[in-house]
Write a protein that holds these residues in place. Sequence first.
Motif, PDB file in Angstrom:
ATOM      1  N   ALA A  28       0.831  -1.200   0.000  1.00 47.41           N
ATOM      2  CA  ALA A  28       0.000   0.000   0.000  1.00 47.41           C
ATOM      3  C   ALA A  28       0.867   1.252   0.000  1.00 47.41           C
ATOM      4  O   ALA A  28       0.569   2.237  -0.694  1.00 47.41           O
ATOM      5  CB  ALA A  28      -0.922  -0.003   1.214  1.00 47.41           C
ATOM      6  N   ALA A  29       1.955   1.216   0.760  1.00 50.56           N
ATOM      7  CA  ALA A  29       2.862   2.368   0.798  1.00 50.56           C
ATOM      8  C   ALA A  29       3.528   2.582  -0.560  1.00 50.56           C
ATOM      9  O   ALA A  29       3.645   3.719  -1.036  1.00 50.56           O
ATOM     10  CB  ALA A  29       3.918   2.164   1.883  1.00 50.56           C
ATOM     11  N   ASP A  67      17.315  10.514   1.393  1.00 52.17           N
ATOM     12  CA  ASP A  67      16.124  11.311   1.679  1.00 52.17           C
ATOM     13  C   ASP A  67      14.853  10.547   1.329  1.00 52.17           C
ATOM     14  O   ASP A  67      13.857  10.589   2.070  1.00 52.17           O
ATOM     15  CB  ASP A  67      16.178  12.646   0.938  1.00 52.17           C
ATOM     16  N   LYS A  68      14.864   9.829   0.218  1.00 55.41           N
ATOM     17  CA  LYS A  68      13.710   9.034  -0.163  1.00 55.41           C
ATOM     18  C   LYS A  68      13.524   7.853   0.791  1.00 55.41           C
ATOM     19  O   LYS A  68      12.392   7.459   1.100  1.00 55.41           O
ATOM     20  CB  LYS A  68      13.861   8.514  -1.592  1.00 55.41           C
ATOM     21  N   TYR A  72      10.164   7.181   2.758  1.00 55.38           N
ATOM     22  CA  TYR A  72       9.429   5.939   2.549  1.00 55.38           C
ATOM     23  C   TYR A  72       9.332   5.134   3.844  1.00 55.38           C
ATOM     24  O   TYR A  72       8.314   4.479   4.108  1.00 55.38           O
ATOM     25  CB  TYR A  72      10.097   5.117   1.460  1.00 55.38           C
ATOM     26  N   ARG A  73      10.368   5.168   4.669  1.00 57.92           N
ATOM     27  CA  ARG A  73      10.337   4.484   5.955  1.00 57.92           C
ATOM     28  C   ARG A  73       9.196   5.020   6.820  1.00 57.92           C
ATOM     29  O   ARG A  73       8.451   4.252   7.442  1.00 57.92           O
ATOM     30  CB  ARG A  73      11.672   4.636   6.681  1.00 57.92           C
ATOM     31  N   ALA A  74       9.056   6.337   6.868  1.00 58.22           N
ATOM     32  CA  ALA A  74       7.984   6.943   7.658  1.00 58.22           C
ATOM     33  C   ALA A  74       6.613   6.564   7.109  1.00 58.22           C
ATOM     34  O   ALA A  74       5.674   6.291   7.869  1.00 58.22           O
ATOM     35  CB  ALA A  74       8.153   8.459   7.680  1.00 58.22           C
ATOM     36  N   LEU A  75       6.496   6.538   5.778  1.00 59.14           N
ATOM     37  CA  LEU A  75       5.234   6.167   5.146  1.00 59.14           C
ATOM     38  C   LEU A  75       4.887   4.708   5.452  1.00 59.14           C
ATOM     39  O   LEU A  75       3.742   4.388   5.816  1.00 59.14           O
ATOM     40  CB  LEU A  75       5.342   6.385   3.635  1.00 59.14           C
ATOM     41  N   CYS A  76       5.856   3.824   5.304  1.00 58.72           N
ATOM     42  CA  CYS A  76       5.628   2.409   5.599  1.00 58.72           C
ATOM     43  C   CYS A  76       5.272   2.189   7.065  1.00 58.72           C
ATOM     44  O   CYS A  76       4.438   1.333   7.388  1.00 58.72           O
ATOM     45  CB  CYS A  76       6.863   1.581   5.252  1.00 58.72           C
TER      46      CYS A  76
END
Length: 211
Positions: A28-29, A67-68, A72-76
């Motif tokens: 989903a992320a 940076d990505k 992405y870690r925070a989003l996941c």
Amino acid sequence: MTRFDSVIFDLDGTLWNASEAITRAFQAASSSVDYIENDVTLAQVQAVTGQPYTVVYERLFPKLPADKLDEYRALCARHELAAAVDHGGAPYPGLAETLRYLRGRGYRLFIVSNCQLGYVEAFFKHSGLGEFFEGHQCYGTKLLSKAENIREVVADYGLQAPVYVGDTPGDLAASQGAGVPFIFATYGFGQLSEAEAPTRIHQLADLQELL
């Protein structure tokens, strides 16, 4: 076996298996950004389960710029926690009966996991087994390593003879770093030889004979 006064458990791969829900969270992320080319698979998630939180993303997405990767870690993390809270995982067979047995024998029970803050609480919500555990600690609380968190639980609760139960080489290393004996759960996600981890269980109910 030494007579222990307490048992500290790893969570994923030891008490329950939430890898399907976590895989869906990663997928989903990835669908919400344009810089992840391939979906994360169930096998990939299981291969990194139990690794330190930052290491998971470095292994799964080694080519992402820093940076990505942080983004992405925070989003996941948000999707992962939502999946744990909403869907949870499958407790391994015999979990409730084994916890009840251990508590009845006077063992104090704890959880130390590399998970984010709120994940252990999701396990308690879905399993209904929070009453058996006196305390827990995770990476998300203070961003400490698993060995440091084991030592903190031992110190905070005054444990005299604890044992750690986990399913990966990282769990073995953490228990050794904390100076705590280790029991290997062979049914989980990792592999260890008999020489590396001679004390082992093949199902949770084996703890009733071992302890």
